[in-house]
Design an enzyme around this catalytic site. Structure first.
Site, PDB file in Angstrom:
ATOM      1  N   SER A 140      -5.249 -33.885  21.527  1.00 57.75           N
ATOM      2  CA  SER A 140      -5.731 -33.672  20.157  1.00 57.75           C
ATOM      3  C   SER A 140      -6.828 -32.618  20.188  1.00 57.75           C
ATOM      4  O   SER A 140      -7.805 -32.751  20.933  1.00 57.75           O
ATOM      5  CB  SER A 140      -6.282 -34.991  19.601  1.00 57.75           C
ATOM      6  OG  SER A 140      -6.690 -34.813  18.261  1.00 57.75           O
TER       7      SER A 140
ATOM      8  N   LYS B 270      -1.808 -31.237  19.327  1.00 58.24           N
ATOM      9  CA  LYS B 270      -2.059 -31.749  17.973  1.00 58.24           C
ATOM     10  C   LYS B 270      -3.303 -31.053  17.451  1.00 58.24           C
ATOM     11  O   LYS B 270      -4.349 -31.072  18.124  1.00 58.24           O
ATOM     12  CB  LYS B 270      -2.247 -33.258  18.030  1.00 58.24           C
ATOM     13  CG  LYS B 270      -2.964 -33.903  16.854  1.00 58.24           C
ATOM     14  CD  LYS B 270      -2.836 -35.407  16.926  1.00 58.24           C
ATOM     15  CE  LYS B 270      -4.031 -36.112  16.317  1.00 58.24           C
ATOM     16  NZ  LYS B 270      -3.855 -37.588  16.346  1.00 58.24           N
TER      17      LYS B 270
ATOM     18  N   ASP C  71      -0.792 -42.894  10.285  1.00 57.56           N
ATOM     19  CA  ASP C  71      -1.767 -43.406  11.255  1.00 57.56           C
ATOM     20  C   ASP C  71      -2.587 -44.466  10.510  1.00 57.56           C
ATOM     21  O   ASP C  71      -2.244 -45.647  10.535  1.00 57.56           O
ATOM     22  CB  ASP C  71      -2.614 -42.223  11.764  1.00 57.56           C
ATOM     23  CG  ASP C  71      -3.817 -42.632  12.607  1.00 57.56           C
ATOM     24  OD1 ASP C  71      -4.436 -41.739  13.209  1.00 57.56           O
ATOM     25  OD2 ASP C  71      -4.135 -43.829  12.684  1.00 57.56           O
TER      26      ASP C  71
END
Ligand code: SMG
Ligand code: MG
Length: 368
Positions: free
Chosen positions: A135, A161, A239
């Site tokens: 991420s 990401k 999420d």
């Protein structure tokens, strides 16, 4: 198994670099770690809650309070219990899934260690290593972002990401697509930063062949995600909206998501995470393992979960060095874009006492 006591440890772990998302910037992680003591084994659990209630409603001080006031005393009074009884015993207390997850995980870890069984085996995992994504936070400039992405690709991460927010979305994604091979697996995470009014803006991400767009809208706007899905091609992944197997089933049924990020902390623990995996697999919905910048304690358990068959997309299961100079366990080190699934009993790792002591700012023992 009788729980004789639970210790709450408060850790402060500086990050190797600031991690900026649409809801703020983390410079260090304040982390609550639980140690469950039983006559036969000790168990460890890490809580994913942040210092402030900005990712979800939970926060470290609130988690500590609900654990010492309600959750731990309930288990201490329950006598002989198994890990599978923790959630039913705590169900009378509404919410507080991150607090419950940490406690259930520590009890599960103690139980599995006492039976010499790895968490991966208990969950039904089928792989001995997992593909790892990374991420990447919001940066000050596109060149800075491109350098960071180049570094992570050099380290071997198999998926990138990018955190996005209004004003930092189409341009950085286009720049990454143009700079790196079109085959690089690329996805974005908005952490609820957009509304349906941004539909046309989000549709401008469609040409970049993203794996998914994660949680573009408010966590409670499930129908809004279903509406957005009718106007953009990029698959929506949820999420923050997915807090249980029930909410996953509902979101899938109304077309709010085609992919799910499973975070054991967010959903109340690894047993519920397994149920969500099963619901998604039954509906043909791919899942991947999300992260909350865990230390090696939470990372070990996440990697075990990510080895389940339905986890067909690389997760945010990065190496320890993504966030920490020194982990409190033996570091997780990427090899060919993968992390090994811990093979030891329980979560398969234990904190290194000296390292744990260096970052522990408070210890509190909760007795019956
Ligand atoms: C502090 S941001 C934590 C929540 C965020 N997590 C990540 O981006 C991955 C963090 C990690 O690599 O553990 C998410 O919304 O998915
Ligand atoms: Mg996310």
């Amino acid at each position: 198994m009788k729980i004789s006591g639970v210790e709450l440890l408060r850790l402060r772990m500086p990050l190797v670099s600031p991690f900026r998302t649409s809801f703020g910037t983390q410079e260090a992680r304040e982390i609550l770690v639980l140690r469950v003591i039983t006559p036969t084994a000790e168990g460890w659990g890490e809580c994913g809650a942040l210092l402030d209630p900005v990712y979800s409603s939970e926060y470290v001080n609130g988690v500590a309070d609900v654990l010492r006031t309600y959750l731990v005393p309930t288990l201490l009074r329950a006598g002989d219990i198994s890990a599978h009884q923790v959630a039913p015993l705590l169900a009378k207390f509404k919410g507080h899934r991150m607090a419950k997850a940490a406690l259930e995980t520590a009890v599960l870890d103690a139980e599995l260690r006492a039976h010499d069984m790895p968490l991966s085996v208990a969950l039904g995992s089928t792989k001995d290593s997992v593909d790892c994504g990374v991420s990447v936070g919001i940066m000050d400039s596109v060149p800075q972002l491109l350098d960071a992405v180049a570094g992570y690709l050099d380290e071997g991460y198999v998926r990138i990401k990018l955190k996005i927010e209004p004003g930092w979305d189409v341009e950085p994604v286009r720049a990454v697509r143009e700079r790196f091979d079109d085959d690089v697996l690329l996805q974005v995470d908005a952490n609820t930063a957009y509304t349906l009014a941004d539909t046309q803006r989000l549709a401008q991400l469609d040409p970049f062949n993203l794996l998914l767009i994660e949680q573009p809208l408010d966590e409670e706007d499930v129908l809004g995600h279903a509406e957005l899905a009718r106007h953009i091609r990029t698959p929506i992944c949820l999420d923050e909206s997915i807090v249980s197997a029930q909410s996953a089933a509902a979101a899938i049924k109304v077309g709010a998501c085609r992919i799910v990020n499973i975070k054991p902390s967010r959903v109340g623990g690894y047993l519920e995470a397994r149920r969500i995996h099963d619901v998604c697999e039954a509906n043909g919905v791919p899942v991947w393992c999300g992260g909350m910048l865990e230390t090696g304690i939470g990372r070990a358990a996440n990697v075990a979960l990510a080895a389940l068959p339905g986890f067909t997309l690389p997760g945010d299961t990065s190496g320890s060095s993504r966030y920490y100079r020194t982990d409190i366990t033996e570091p997780f080190v990427l090899v060919n874009g993968q992390l090994p699934v811990p093979a030891g009993p329980g979560i398969g790792v234990t904190p290194i006492p000296e390292r744990l002591a260096e970052v522990t700012t408070a210890r509190e023992f909760v007795r019956a």
